[in-house]
Design a protein around this motif. Structure first.
Motif, mmCIF file in Angstrom:
data_model
loop_
_atom_site.group_PDB
_atom_site.id
_atom_site.type_symbol
_atom_site.label_atom_id
_atom_site.label_comp_id
_atom_site.label_asym_id
_atom_site.label_seq_id
_atom_site.Cartn_x
_atom_site.Cartn_y
_atom_site.Cartn_z
ATOM 1 N N ARG A 60 0.419 -1.463 -0.074
ATOM 2 C CA ARG A 60 -0.115 -0.373 0.048
ATOM 3 C C ARG A 60 0.709 1.241 -0.161
ATOM 4 O O ARG A 60 2.059 1.043 0.818
ATOM 5 C CB ARG A 60 -0.914 -0.308 0.646
ATOM 6 N N VAL A 61 0.352 2.070 -0.649
ATOM 7 C CA VAL A 61 1.064 3.110 -0.654
ATOM 8 C C VAL A 61 -0.004 4.017 -1.615
ATOM 9 O O VAL A 61 -0.599 4.227 -2.194
ATOM 10 C CB VAL A 61 2.503 3.064 -2.610
ATOM 11 N N THR A 88 9.223 4.106 2.222
ATOM 12 C CA THR A 88 7.783 4.213 2.191
ATOM 13 C C THR A 88 7.521 4.221 3.382
ATOM 14 O O THR A 88 8.285 3.563 4.071
ATOM 15 C CB THR A 88 6.442 4.203 1.132
ATOM 16 N N SER A 89 6.594 4.973 3.933
ATOM 17 C CA SER A 89 6.164 4.569 5.682
ATOM 18 C C SER A 89 5.714 2.570 5.629
ATOM 19 O O SER A 89 5.613 2.843 6.921
ATOM 20 C CB SER A 89 4.959 5.304 5.977
ATOM 21 N N THR A 104 9.692 -3.119 -8.606
ATOM 22 C CA THR A 104 8.693 -3.950 -7.922
ATOM 23 C C THR A 104 8.840 -3.819 -6.666
ATOM 24 O O THR A 104 9.359 -2.576 -6.585
ATOM 25 C CB THR A 104 10.135 -4.876 -7.990
ATOM 26 N N ALA A 105 8.099 -4.283 -6.154
ATOM 27 C CA ALA A 105 7.285 -3.632 -4.899
ATOM 28 C C ALA A 105 7.522 -4.777 -3.937
ATOM 29 O O ALA A 105 7.501 -5.580 -3.984
ATOM 30 C CB ALA A 105 6.098 -3.013 -4.600
ATOM 31 N N MET A 106 7.459 -4.330 -2.918
ATOM 32 C CA MET A 106 7.448 -5.177 -1.139
ATOM 33 C C MET A 106 7.010 -4.949 -0.057
ATOM 34 O O MET A 106 7.601 -3.440 -0.360
ATOM 35 C CB MET A 106 8.582 -6.174 -1.038
ATOM 36 N N THR A 107 6.844 -4.757 1.121
ATOM 37 C CA THR A 107 6.266 -4.571 2.121
ATOM 38 C C THR A 107 8.319 -4.611 2.930
ATOM 39 O O THR A 107 9.308 -5.343 2.237
ATOM 40 C CB THR A 107 5.971 -5.106 2.999
ATOM 41 N N HIS A 108 8.001 -3.619 4.181
ATOM 42 C CA HIS A 108 9.313 -3.856 4.595
ATOM 43 C C HIS A 108 9.306 -4.927 5.334
ATOM 44 O O HIS A 108 10.332 -5.179 5.709
ATOM 45 C CB HIS A 108 8.558 -3.302 6.042
ATOM 46 N N LYS A 109 8.523 -5.845 5.624
ATOM 47 C CA LYS A 109 9.102 -7.006 6.099
ATOM 48 C C LYS A 109 9.654 -7.597 5.076
ATOM 49 O O LYS A 109 10.695 -8.762 5.548
ATOM 50 C CB LYS A 109 7.550 -7.872 6.514
ATOM 51 N N VAL A 125 10.774 9.021 1.518
ATOM 52 C CA VAL A 125 9.834 9.398 1.183
ATOM 53 C C VAL A 125 8.762 9.292 2.178
ATOM 54 O O VAL A 125 8.319 8.073 2.880
ATOM 55 C CB VAL A 125 8.632 8.560 -0.207
ATOM 56 N N LYS A 126 8.690 10.408 3.146
ATOM 57 C CA LYS A 126 7.413 10.871 3.359
ATOM 58 C C LYS A 126 5.845 11.435 3.184
ATOM 59 O O LYS A 126 6.512 12.771 2.748
ATOM 60 C CB LYS A 126 7.667 11.640 5.004
#
Length: 129
Positions: A60-61, A88-89, A104-109, A125-126
């Motif tokens: 989620r962004v 991102t957050s 590509t994209a992934m969660t922090h975990k 990015v905040k």
């Protein structure tokens, strides 16, 4: 015969002190400026691979973060960054600043257990409140 060779212009180099004149082409300069401006205003693209990962991993962004990412990518490209990780957050995105594309994209975990290679920039990015 030696005199004939010396008279030919094709083998003579300009004197090092002589100014070399280059034709100026204002239309070419203007089109380059237009190209540069259009590249800076280019919207962020998301690759098919990134679309799949965003859906699969429930990344989620927020809208504000997307906007901030676009601005940071333009800045990064001006500084010579080609590929970058954007934090991102809630997510980590691998982006091509050169192509203005999310790769590509992934969660922090998931990102915490991942080794990022071929990256020459990192952006945090905040979202502005």
């Amino acid at each position: 015969m030696i005199q004939d060779i010396g008279k030919q212009d094709w083998n003579r180099l300009p004197h090092p002190g002589a100014a070399v004149k280059h034709p100026t082409d204002n239309s070419r300069k203007a089109s380059f400026a237009d190209l540069l401006h259009s590249r800076q205003a280019e919207p962020l693209k998301i690759s098919r691979h990134a679309e799949k990962r965003i859906t699969q991993r429930d990344v989620r962004v927020s809208e504000g973060e997307w906007k901030a990412i676009e601005e940071k990518m333009s800045e990064a490209r001006r500084q010579g960054v080609k590929d970058s990780v954007v934090w991102t957050s809630r997510a980590a995105l691998v982006v091509s600043a050169e192509n203005h594309t999310v790769i590509t994209a992934m969660t922090h975990k998931e990102a915490s257990n991942h080794v990022f290679t071929n990256i020459n920039g990192t952006m945090f990015v905040k979202e502005e409140a």
